[in-house]
Motif scaffolding. Structure first.
Motif, mmCIF file in Angstrom:
data_model
loop_
_atom_site.group_PDB
_atom_site.id
_atom_site.type_symbol
_atom_site.label_atom_id
_atom_site.label_comp_id
_atom_site.label_asym_id
_atom_site.label_seq_id
_atom_site.Cartn_x
_atom_site.Cartn_y
_atom_site.Cartn_z
ATOM 1 N N VAL A 1 71.160 87.951 23.851
ATOM 2 C CA VAL A 1 69.952 88.610 23.342
ATOM 3 C C VAL A 1 70.067 88.818 21.828
ATOM 4 O O VAL A 1 69.106 88.614 21.085
ATOM 5 C CB VAL A 1 69.700 89.937 24.093
ATOM 6 C CG1 VAL A 1 68.683 90.803 23.356
ATOM 7 C CG2 VAL A 1 69.213 89.637 25.512
ATOM 8 N N ALA B 1 71.756 86.927 19.838
ATOM 9 C CA ALA B 1 71.593 85.581 19.276
ATOM 10 C C ALA B 1 70.134 85.131 19.265
ATOM 11 O O ALA B 1 69.728 84.333 18.415
ATOM 12 C CB ALA B 1 72.445 84.583 20.043
ATOM 13 N N SER B 2 69.342 85.656 20.212
ATOM 14 C CA SER B 2 67.927 85.256 20.261
ATOM 15 C C SER B 2 67.129 85.834 19.098
ATOM 16 O O SER B 2 66.021 85.402 18.822
ATOM 17 C CB SER B 2 67.299 85.684 21.596
ATOM 18 O OG SER B 2 67.028 87.080 21.607
ATOM 19 N N THR C 1 68.539 86.239 15.845
ATOM 20 C CA THR C 1 69.130 85.940 14.539
ATOM 21 C C THR C 1 69.721 84.531 14.506
ATOM 22 O O THR C 1 70.006 83.969 15.564
ATOM 23 C CB THR C 1 70.262 86.953 14.203
ATOM 24 O OG1 THR C 1 70.763 86.664 12.891
ATOM 25 C CG2 THR C 1 71.424 86.853 15.191
ATOM 26 N N THR C 2 69.875 83.995 13.316
ATOM 27 C CA THR C 2 70.609 82.730 13.186
ATOM 28 C C THR C 2 71.976 82.964 12.534
ATOM 29 O O THR C 2 72.646 82.025 12.135
ATOM 30 C CB THR C 2 69.822 81.707 12.333
ATOM 31 O OG1 THR C 2 69.580 82.272 11.052
ATOM 32 C CG2 THR C 2 68.511 81.324 13.001
ATOM 33 N N LYS C 3 72.360 84.215 12.443
ATOM 34 C CA LYS C 3 73.723 84.523 11.992
ATOM 35 C C LYS C 3 74.693 84.339 13.161
ATOM 36 O O LYS C 3 74.278 84.385 14.318
ATOM 37 C CB LYS C 3 73.790 85.974 11.486
ATOM 38 C CG LYS C 3 72.997 86.217 10.198
ATOM 39 C CD LYS C 3 73.027 87.691 9.850
ATOM 40 C CE LYS C 3 72.084 88.013 8.696
ATOM 41 N NZ LYS C 3 71.859 89.487 8.582
ATOM 42 N N PRO C 4 75.980 84.149 12.879
ATOM 43 C CA PRO C 4 76.939 83.947 13.974
ATOM 44 C C PRO C 4 77.043 85.175 14.876
ATOM 45 O O PRO C 4 77.138 86.303 14.382
ATOM 46 C CB PRO C 4 78.275 83.708 13.256
ATOM 47 C CG PRO C 4 77.932 83.399 11.837
ATOM 48 C CD PRO C 4 76.623 84.052 11.544
ATOM 49 N N VAL C 5 77.025 84.951 16.187
ATOM 50 C CA VAL C 5 77.160 86.020 17.177
ATOM 51 C C VAL C 5 78.376 85.741 18.050
ATOM 52 O O VAL C 5 78.490 84.676 18.647
ATOM 53 C CB VAL C 5 75.912 86.116 18.076
ATOM 54 C CG1 VAL C 5 76.100 87.213 19.124
ATOM 55 C CG2 VAL C 5 74.660 86.361 17.248
#
Lengths: 149, 149, 149, 149, 149, 149, 149, 149
Positions: free
Chosen positions: B69, B71-72, B74-78
């Motif tokens: 969720v 990651a959904s 943001t485009t930053k590393p998760v």
């Protein structure tokens, strides 16, 4: 509208079609939409919050967050259908192992048909017509399973 | 702020503490927040969208939707940390089996420490200080593992 | 060079191609090499120690030691892609269950694509261009998932 | 020296002690060393390449790369002992599912004793004394298992 | 004779052929026999007790008792090869999880090739020729894995 | 004698005691012996071939070959009881996944009680007394399960 | 009548045919009926309660309740055959993990043949003819497995 | 009466108490009964057929046939709660993998609480009061999960 079916990916269509094949024979209104919990979370949220549906069906494979995400936006019943793939336990466990407080009603792997029937059973509690149709469906299922039909 | 740690439940604290125990020895700013993907999805969304953090760490057990969720939004590393329970494969598979397009970096079961180190490795790409600290940490880890320290 | 992709066997090519298909559309330099952790450990070691890459992607099936072996030679971020086979849980667990101190960022089974995207997310922290491309990629992914494209 | 036992972590000591408990009763020279495949890969490599041992035993839990890494540096027989933890299938599958060309002889979970016996069986092929001791050991094991001793 | 290969069923032939393909290139004598632990236990017993072989390889699927039954009749090294089927974990766990005192050296699923190599590694301890051939084999394997051959 | 119970190890006693607790209340003769399929295969063979028992119960954990080995020596019914341990699926799959031609009747994990009842059901086919006792047992079980007793 | 075979679904026919193929060669009367535990529970109940059969065989896949439901209506021996599908562990565990007091004799996945043989072994206890036929069957099985026939 | 809770065994009480703890705070009538699908199938059948309840909750461990057996006797919604034990996948798969035509709504392992909430969500479709109470419950759950309460 009675039942809102959401599938996480266009590729889940064969499973939603199993649900539709059942629903078409019952007196219910339903809608099928593709909306991914991971790729379009805002669409899922909007769809759930604005929907007039009484029951939601979420169809998803892999880490299968969709049914849980639907459930996070509503207190209406949410049915989850795990879709088969290379592992199978991934979608099953992702859907069934919800944390306390936010239930999802998980049905079997690829069981779009049972998701539809469960939704109908829920609706039948206040809909005599559906209730009768379900009893009739069950009777025919019984006959067919016994090879009598 | 460099690293935003989000855990799905207060009960995941021992795992976030493993991360903090590592991070305290490095030149980074981090924050730990409890925000459940299923019980407070709006808080997770807000937190992620408004955060200045460069890397996110999501810690969750059971159907463990939290890292996905995050990651959904943001485009930053998760980075996702599966938390152990009665089944274990549930949180591992829920976190690692993300659909194409939305990656999560899964670390091992209860490995809050490795999540912190992975976040530091990412930050080290543009931070000489952290890079040196990591090399030093690795050296000490090596010595310790050999019983020399 | 930005990303070094190493696969354990020539037979892992379809998975590295999934990664390349993504990377080709982004402003990054990458290299794909075959080097087995078990059959050519010295080559893996040399490759990792001499590489100018900022991020490593290790692709391997079965007991899948490659990503962990890469990680044992560097403090740069290492992404591991488990490759499917007759068991699947073998490569997944081999890659994700790293011991404390040596992190690997595991992505899903056969998810060469997500490994590439995760590498890009890491690089985007200091690369505006990639960051914009990722936001654009995510937007298109969203549209496509909704059937609008 | 006959048998080189390497364990990935100090915490694997109870398993190496099971091996030692067997070996002490046989006419063999052995050595036990801690050297992690992930934290001290150079030490493992040196140890294996310089060792005069005829057989190696690698003991490791989690992603358990150690026995495979030992095997990558030698063509002498390598026995792998998976160590139990929260998942168990992780170390078992990591050790047993070696790629073609680089064999590891996997024994059961936490079976340091059987690793020792397997090493002795291998050595017994050219050592009459050990061979006799093994036959005697087996005889006593049989008696004991039948409650006669 | 050096190596006695026993497979539980005629249907395991593709796996024993993987072993033979390796052994043919080495200076060893071997024999392949079909003898089921469950259907012809007396034949297995006789074969093992009378064999002059130094190493045994047992190949079996499903509940895969064969390698353990061979081991119950000898103190020579016994290598077990689990054969794939509808479940896979059945043959793997049946072969690897031997009780204390009776070791079996388990190799990976369908890895007849690695069983042969492990047998050769054992024989090489007292056979310079095989030892040299193994080193050469490993060198070629390395080259081939790197695409240089 | 009616029922021969064989357990693979002294440590399986708690499971055989569950069987005995049932059998004591029925009109049957039974015997409990410890005989390991791997440590004393000749004793198992002799015991089975010479036994006058009508039904065999084999109790074993880990790779659990015992019930299958018993079945390999007789065409009388053999009941297998998998014993729990660190993995559980090992003994279950080892016992249930018998090859075609040599059946074993597997009962649940640690279900010594059900093994006894199954043996009694088999004997009841030609023993009116046991048949009546079973019907009575079932009736009491029903009452007790309903909290009426 | 001696053996009543019940399968949960018409689609289980290939498995019941494996049983019939065995039974046809023995002096027994048997009957095969389709009756689903979930779709026609009353039919299963009636069939079991009125049957003159001495042994029941229940064949079912998925959640595979049939053998347990048969056992809930009789104290005669009930053999359960798990049918393969997308998961396999579902039918195996559903059939084998019966609660204390109500035993089911589980055979291997898709092993209709072994279910038939187990039923025959049970009947052979009071039927000399079947006993002799079983001994003969076992002899031929042995020869065939050794490639002598 | 609104909700009929049936547990397969007295030992499942801790799970039914989790359900009761929720239901006590809502405007619903419910009843908890012990009735085993395997030990008292007639009682389960009678209870289900005569019950005025709108929703059923079946709680069971091991081969966990209870929810499916309840569903075989009604077209009202049936919720299944798998109870934890030595394997866990047994009860989960037994409950979720229902055949087509007879749905069960599976919730997570030991999640008596979520079963209650799912039942309430179903009832809330025609009960404004419960609907408001659920919204209020969800709000408090959210606050509590955020540590604000």
């Amino acid at each position: 509208m009675d039942i809102q079916i959401i599938m996480g990916s266009k590729s889940d269509t064969p499973i939603s079609e199993k649900a539709e094949k059942i629903l078409k024979n019952f007196d219910v209104e339903y809608e099928v939409t593709v909306a991914s919990a991971h790729r379009a979370p805002d669409v899922v949220k909007d769809l759930v919050e604005k929907s007039k549906a009484k029951v939601f069906i979420g169809i998803a494979g892999l880490s299968a967050a969709l049914p849980g995400v639907i459930a996070s936006h509503t207190t209406k019943p949410v049915i989850g259908v795990p879709v088969s793939g290379k592992i199978n336990l991934d979608s099953i466990l992702s859907i069934i192992q919800m944390p306390p407080g936010i239930p999802v009603a998980a049905v079997g792997l690829d069981r779009g048909d049972n998701a539809a029937l469960l939704a109908l059973e829920i609706l039948s509690l206040t809909n005599k017509k559906i209730q009768e149709q379900l009893v009739q469906y069950r009777r025919e299922l019984r006959e067919k399973s016994l090879g009598k039909k």
